[in-house]
Design a protein around this motif. Structure first.
Motif, short mmCIF file in Angstrom:
data_model
loop_
_atom_site.label_atom_id
_atom_site.label_comp_id
_atom_site.label_asym_id
_atom_site.label_seq_id
_atom_site.Cartn_x
_atom_site.Cartn_y
_atom_site.Cartn_z
N VAL A 1 -4.65 -0.81 -2.71
CA VAL A 1 -3.92 -1.96 -2.17
C VAL A 1 -3.63 -2.92 -3.31
O VAL A 1 -4.50 -3.20 -4.14
CB VAL A 1 -4.76 -2.68 -1.09
CG1 VAL A 1 -4.02 -3.91 -0.58
CG2 VAL A 1 -5.07 -1.73 0.05
N GLY B 1 -7.01 -5.43 1.82
CA GLY B 1 -7.46 -5.18 0.47
C GLY B 1 -8.88 -4.67 0.38
O GLY B 1 -9.29 -4.09 -0.64
N ARG C 1 0.81 -1.22 0.00
CA ARG C 1 0.00 0.00 0.00
C ARG C 1 0.84 1.28 0.00
O ARG C 1 0.39 2.31 -0.47
CB ARG C 1 -0.94 0.02 1.22
CG ARG C 1 -1.93 1.19 1.22
CD ARG C 1 -2.89 1.05 0.06
NE ARG C 1 -3.61 2.25 -0.28
CZ ARG C 1 -4.92 2.44 -0.07
NH1 ARG C 1 -5.61 1.52 0.58
NH2 ARG C 1 -5.51 3.51 -0.51
N CYS D 1 -2.48 -11.86 2.71
CA CYS D 1 -2.38 -10.46 2.29
C CYS D 1 -1.43 -10.27 1.11
O CYS D 1 -1.73 -9.52 0.17
CB CYS D 1 -1.96 -9.59 3.47
SG CYS D 1 -3.20 -9.49 4.77
#
Length: 331
Positions: free
Chosen positions: A150, A101, A69, A93
């Protein structure tokens, strides 16, 4: 003979993947005997400069957990990619975007405005926000930039393997490390988990009816769950049919439904869409009003079906100003 060097790094995630490594318990001592940990800043006093001093390819493997991010996370992903012969997306992730996300349901401005101006606990009448660069008497101060969306790890750099889960189950971690040390890894690009649905190892599989027909959808807190019977047969949404096995059905063993953290099998293009279509096929209703009544049992469809995978999905994020946003993997 020198030991192979490995690195662990934490991007946008809760930190559970770091704890999963420690969950190896005494077996982590065997890992330390077999490899040299060259970078693990959450556990030991390492600095970025320690990685920069390594030769390109000097790391046998780097395990990166967390989504991408910020600009710092992008930089570290590229740095570790250059230094590691193998880069492993470690956990949901980095694999699919994970719970962070879900921020892709909002644009960058909405998030910053809420966090620094509108949240109930914020008092900021000047509407001050962090700056990426600011001059003070002591010199120039910098902060990482907050990106527009993201991304998964493989939407940022090339990834060699994926170790799924939120966090990855200890058994999968053990198997992956063993395969790495023995040079017995599968073809690059593989997900290091069984390529069959969780239902295959579910202890409640014998109680699943041949044909399910659901007239109601219940959330776990609304009912007393029978610990022996298939959760779907009880009207509780379980994503086991659309999720990889490899976790030992841990949530189901705890009398809770699968939420899909290991992601879909290789035969599925979009895990959320697969789970949604599978559930739709089980509804025992033909009238629109009846269908709507049943679907009221899903108050947050995106959070349910894309809890771990929105950035990796065909949707990727909410499109702004009528633009359709498409993000492709680097590989």
């Amino acid at each position: 003979m020198s030991k192979p060097k490995v690195a662990f790094y934490w991007c946008a995630s809760c930190g559970g993947c770091e704890e999963a490594i420690v969950d190896l318990a005494e077996e982590i001592l065997q890992v330390v005997e077999a490899v040299e940990i060259a970078f693990w800043p959450v556990a030991l006093d390492f600095k970025r400069e320690d990685v920069e001093r390594l030769a390109d390819g000097e790391l046998a493997a780097a395990f990166i957990n967390g989504a991408i991010r910020t600009s710092e996370q992008v930089e570290m992903a590229h740095l570790l990619r250059a230094k590691a012969r193998l880069l492993i997306a470690f956990g949901s992730c980095s694999h699919m975007g994970g719970v962070p996300g879900l921020a892709n349901l909002f644009d960058r401005e909405e998030i910053l405005r809420y966090v620094y101006e509108e949240a109930p606990t914020v008092h900021n009448p000047q509407r001050v926000r962090p700056e990426t660069r600011i001059e003070v008497d002591e010199g120039l101060l910098t902060l990482p930039a907050f990106d527009e969306a993201v991304r998964t790890l493989d939407q940022t750099v090339e990834v060699d393997y994926y170790l799924p889960g939120c966090p990855p189950p200890v058994g999968l971690i053990r198997s992956a490390l063993q395969a790495l040390l023995e040079g017995q890894l599968p073809p690059r690009g593989s997900v290091l988990a069984p390529d069959v649905a969780l239902c295959a190892e579910c202890p409640r599989k014998p109680t699943k009816p041949e044909r399910l027909a659901l007239k109601d959808l219940k959330r776990p807190h609304q009912v007393l769950i029978d610990p022996q019977t298939c959760l779907l047969a009880q009207g509780i949404i379980c994503l086991g049919p659309a999720t990889r096995s490899g976790c030992g059905a841990a949530c189901i063993q705890g009398n809770m439904p699968c939420t899909g953290c290991l992601g879909p099998t290789s035969r599925v293009l979009d895990g959320g869409a697969k789970a949604l279509s599978a559930l739709a096929s089980l509804l025992d209703a033909t009238e629109e009003a009846e269908i709507e009544r049943i679907l009221e049992g899903i108050p947050d469809p995106v959070g349910l079906f894309y809890r771990y995978s929105l950035p990796a999905s065909l949707l990727h994020r909410r499109a702004g100003n009528g633009r359709r946003v498409q993000e492709g993997r680097t590989r």
